[in-house]
Design an enzyme around this catalytic site. Structure first.
Site, PDB file in Angstrom:
ATOM      1  N   LYS A  87       0.853  -1.188   0.000  1.00  0.00           N
ATOM      2  CA  LYS A  87       0.000   0.000   0.000  1.00  0.00           C
ATOM      3  C   LYS A  87       0.891   1.242   0.000  1.00  0.00           C
ATOM      4  O   LYS A  87       1.757   1.399   0.872  1.00  0.00           O
ATOM      5  CB  LYS A  87      -0.882  -0.032   1.247  1.00  0.00           C
ATOM      6  CG  LYS A  87      -2.177   0.721   1.119  1.00  0.00           C
ATOM      7  CD  LYS A  87      -3.042   0.397   2.324  1.00  0.00           C
ATOM      8  CE  LYS A  87      -4.362   1.090   2.274  1.00  0.00           C
ATOM      9  NZ  LYS A  87      -5.097   0.928   3.539  1.00  0.00           N
ATOM     10  N   ILE A  88       0.661   2.087  -0.973  1.00  0.00           N
ATOM     11  CA  ILE A  88       1.534   3.247  -1.213  1.00  0.00           C
ATOM     12  C   ILE A  88       0.682   4.518  -1.188  1.00  0.00           C
ATOM     13  O   ILE A  88      -0.356   4.572  -1.853  1.00  0.00           O
ATOM     14  CB  ILE A  88       2.168   3.140  -2.636  1.00  0.00           C
ATOM     15  CG1 ILE A  88       2.901   1.814  -2.814  1.00  0.00           C
ATOM     16  CG2 ILE A  88       3.028   4.335  -2.966  1.00  0.00           C
ATOM     17  CD1 ILE A  88       4.306   1.803  -2.321  1.00  0.00           C
TER      18      ILE A  88
END
Ligand code: E4P
Length: 218
Positions: A87-88
């Site tokens: 998750k960015i």
């Protein structure tokens, strides 16, 4: 529409998985902290524990905000388990990291999406999922569902593979609206998922059926 649960609570994840309708899990640093999971090693172990419950994508968020740091953390997370999705956050360094991970075949979830432009950019970089935060937009008097609808049109126009993961879902009507407008995935609390099953007429009807059965089978 796929159902993800948005929590780091293992009991809730297990309960949702046992219902047989759970497709994946999303977490974030706040949800990990809420469960008292702190320290790098404990956090990594907790992701593995989640992956051992659910056979589906599990979003694990990086803490770094620079490209090199995100790549380092993301590669470590992805190596933990085949189910991990990195998750960015939606920042320019994050876009570079998403592009990098796409080239390596590592799945990503671009988080903190609040506009159609951000969603377009993340899809062009090759994000596997984007997470528009429905509830948080509603909280500031902005129509979160309308944003998801707009992103759906853009992605369909250009046949982007990126999946729309409606996040920050708060209640059953959010889930129903997401399904109506074609969000690919929704992530929300167990309470919102369980609330989908509730209807007073179902309860009354069942009560009546059981009472009638009992009368005839004394
Ligand atoms: C998304 O992946 C986030 O974890 C999440 O849905 C945030 O929801 P909240 O606005 O209820 O904190």
């Amino acid at each position: 529409m796929k159902f993800f649960i948005d929590t780091a609570n293992l009991a809730e994840i297990k309960e949702a998985y046992d219902l047989g309708i759970l497709d994946g899990v999303t977490t974030n640093p706040s949800l990990m902290a809420k469960e008292g999971i702190t320290g790098a090693e404990n956090i990594l172990n907790h992701y593995v524990a989640i992956c051992n419950i659910v056979d589906g994508p599990v979003s694990a968020e990086v803490i770094a905000t620079d490209f090199e740091g995100m790549v380092r953390e993301g590669e470590q997370l992805a190596a933990l388990h085949k189910n991990i999705v990195v998750k960015i956050p939606m920042i320019l360094e994050g876009i570079k990291a998403i592009k990098y991970f796409a080239s390596k075949g590592i799945r990503t979830n671009c988080t903190l999406i609040f506009s159609a432009g951000q969603a377009l950019l993340a899809a062009k970089a090759g994000a596997t999922y984007i997470s528009p935060f429905l509830g948080r937009l509603d909280d500031v008097s902005t129509d979160g569902i309308q944003l998801i609808q707009q992103i759906r049109v853009i992605y369909d126009n250009y046949a982007f593979d990126t999946e729309i993961l409606a996040a920050s879902v708060r209640h059953p009507m959010h889930i129903i609206h997401c399904a109506e407008i074609g969000a690919d995935v929704m992530t929300g609390p167990l309470s919102a998922i369980k609330a989908l099953a509730k209807h007073p007429l179902t309860d009354l009807g069942l009560q009546q059926f059981l009472a009638d059965y009992a009368k005839g089978n004394k």
